[in-house]
Design an enzyme around this catalytic site. Structure first.
Site, PDB file in Angstrom:
ATOM      1  N   ARG A  14       0.806  -1.214   0.000  1.00  0.00           N
ATOM      2  CA  ARG A  14       0.000   0.000   0.000  1.00  0.00           C
ATOM      3  C   ARG A  14       0.845   1.273   0.000  1.00  0.00           C
ATOM      4  NH1 ARG A  14      -2.377  -3.984   3.008  1.00  0.00           N
ATOM      5  NH2 ARG A  14      -4.547  -4.418   2.451  1.00  0.00           N
TER       6      ARG A  14
ATOM      7  N   HIS B 159      -0.933  -2.446  -4.486  1.00  0.00           N
ATOM      8  CA  HIS B 159      -0.343  -3.333  -5.488  1.00  0.00           C
ATOM      9  C   HIS B 159      -0.294  -2.715  -6.880  1.00  0.00           C
ATOM     10  CE1 HIS B 159       0.073  -6.242  -2.466  1.00  0.00           C
ATOM     11  NE2 HIS B 159      -1.104  -6.836  -2.554  1.00  0.00           N
TER      12      HIS B 159
ATOM     13  N   HIS C 204       2.496 -12.754  -5.400  1.00  0.00           N
ATOM     14  CA  HIS C 204       1.390 -12.838  -4.453  1.00  0.00           C
ATOM     15  C   HIS C 204       0.751 -14.228  -4.438  1.00  0.00           C
ATOM     16  CE1 HIS C 204      -1.923 -11.447  -1.977  1.00  0.00           C
ATOM     17  NE2 HIS C 204      -1.505 -10.193  -2.031  1.00  0.00           N
TER      18      HIS C 204
ATOM     19  N   ASP D  86      -1.913  -9.377   8.465  1.00  0.00           N
ATOM     20  CA  ASP D  86      -1.732  -8.724   7.165  1.00  0.00           C
ATOM     21  C   ASP D  86      -0.709  -7.613   7.372  1.00  0.00           C
ATOM     22  OD1 ASP D  86      -1.919  -8.012   4.541  1.00  0.00           O
ATOM     23  OD2 ASP D  86      -3.969  -7.250   4.630  1.00  0.00           O
TER      24      ASP D  86
ATOM     25  N   GLU E 137       4.905 -12.429   1.120  1.00  0.00           N
ATOM     26  CA  GLU E 137       5.319 -11.578   0.013  1.00  0.00           C
ATOM     27  C   GLU E 137       6.615 -10.849   0.384  1.00  0.00           C
ATOM     28  OE1 GLU E 137       1.678  -9.150  -0.865  1.00  0.00           O
ATOM     29  OE2 GLU E 137       0.879 -10.560   0.612  1.00  0.00           O
TER      30      GLU E 137
END
Length: 391
Positions: A119, A144, A218, A290, A356
């Protein structure tokens, strides 16, 4: 359409398109045989056609007991088959059986992410005194690379074989101003399978104007096999003593607190689901994990080990090494039962996880984070290696 982890609610059909294999060749005209199940050759199949008439191919390569299928659309890892402790192959990556489902609303299943993975706050950053506005596609933020990032572009693909390795080279030129980013970015990504069951990704990029770059992949993994249910019993270890906490829109606050005493402490192996329901504000913000983990090793010139994941029933183990300073651990929190995968099974919360490898989220707006600026004359390089074994 705009897709984000929070807003994705589109049901994707799981009926596969009939794919017809065709013999492929290198630039010199050397034919590749159709033996990708283990012989190290490449198979090219028609996977579908986009609305504008662009054809999308699926390439499949194999080395040893490992087989990888990649789409020219989005550089997507559509399938990754590896053996369990009994030698039985299973696809361990989440995805779809048809192109329409990827186009209609994929939460970045298997995708090649760019120009900027993760982000950027409010879709804005300033570089060398110039302000840039990016598409906002995740609440108030850009995620992304924007609503039509690298994951939604068609890449050129060429197979290769060298020194026992088998791979695919993906190339694309992102024009100046695409998704608001400055500079013409020339990108090359190599997906490689080694004889020792490594899946290696090498990224390279150059620019003609100062810009920001943060490329990643991803893939959602389930080492028990795609469609087999929750990954909460997978045991995860991450070599990170700190992480980057976020605000309610999942933008880093700029702090780098220690993981000790929090649900984010994966310095020793523990089940992904052990602390996922703890009433910790960061877990609440992410609806699970996350978050970017600050790797103890920092940026390195060669890939160094940063994480291990094991699945008890199959015995599969994945070790990850990278040159990057961070890894975003995402526990599949926004899989909400609206998507059917390649097996025909519906994906629900926690049915896959992502690791990631990356620079940190929102780095262009965070002067205390490692820089993601790329200038003319420089070459962006990043490598991540996934090593598979059993126990």
């Amino acid at each position: 359409m705009t897709t984000s982890r929070r807003t994705l609610m589109t049901a994707a059909a799981a009926a596969g398109l009939a794919a017809t294999a065709v013999a492929t060749g290198t630039g010199t005209g050397t034919a590749y045989a159709k033996d990708a199940k283990g012989g190290g050759r490449a198979v090219k199949e028609h996977f579908g056609t986009l609305a504008d008439g662009t054809k999308v191919d699926r390439w499949t390569i194999g080395n040893g007991r490992t087989r990888l299928s990649v789409l020219s659309y989005g550089g997507i890892v559509q399938s990754l088959e590896i053996p369990d402790r009994h030698g039985r192959l299973a696809n361990v990556s989440l995805g779809f059986a048809d192109l329409d489902s990827y186009v209609a609303g994929s939460p970045y299943f298997g995708a090649l992410i760019g120009r900027y993975g993760n982000r950027i706050a409010n879709g804005r950053f300033t570089l060398d005194g110039h302000a840039y506005q990016l598409p906002v596609n995740d609440g108030p933020n850009s995620l992304h690379g924007g609503d039509k990032g690298f994951d939604k572009r068609v890449w050129s693909v060429e197979p290769f074989e060298r020194a026992g390795n088998v791979g695919l080279t993906l190339r694309r030129v992102s024009p100046d101003g695409e998704m608001g980013y400055p500079g013409k970015l020339t990108v090359r990504v190599d997906y490689t399978l080694t004889p020792t069951s490594d899946f290696r990704i090498d990224y390279e990029a150059t620019t003609d104007k100062a810009t920001v770059v943060n490329l990643t992949n991803h893939t959602y993994y389930n080492l028990g096999g795609e469609g087999t249910g929750s990954v909460y019993d997978h045991r995860l270890e991450i070599a990170a003593s700190r992480y980057t906490p976020v605000n309610k829109t999942l933008i880093p606050t700029g702090e780098l607190p220690k993981v000790a005493g929090t649900p984010f402490d994966f310095r020793r192996p523990k089940a992904i689901g052990r602390d996922i329901r703890e009433a910790h504000q960061q877990v609440l913000y992410g609806q699970g994990f996350d978050h970017n983990f600050v790797l103890d090793k920092g940026i390195t010139s060669r890939p160094e080990h940063i994480a291990t994941v094991s699945e008890p029933e199959s015995g599969r183990v994945m070790r990850i090494a990278t040159t990057e300073p961070g890894v975003q651990f995402y526990s599949g929190n926004f899989l909400v039962g609206t998507l059917a995968g390649t097996s025909g099974k519906v994906y629900r919360q926690g049915d896959g996880f992502c690791l990631e490898t990356q620079h940190f989220p929102d780095s262009p707006n965070q002067p205390g984070f490692p820089s993601t600026v790329l200038r003319p004359g420089q070459t962006y390089r990043s490598t991540t290696v996934h090593s598979f074994s059993t126990r």
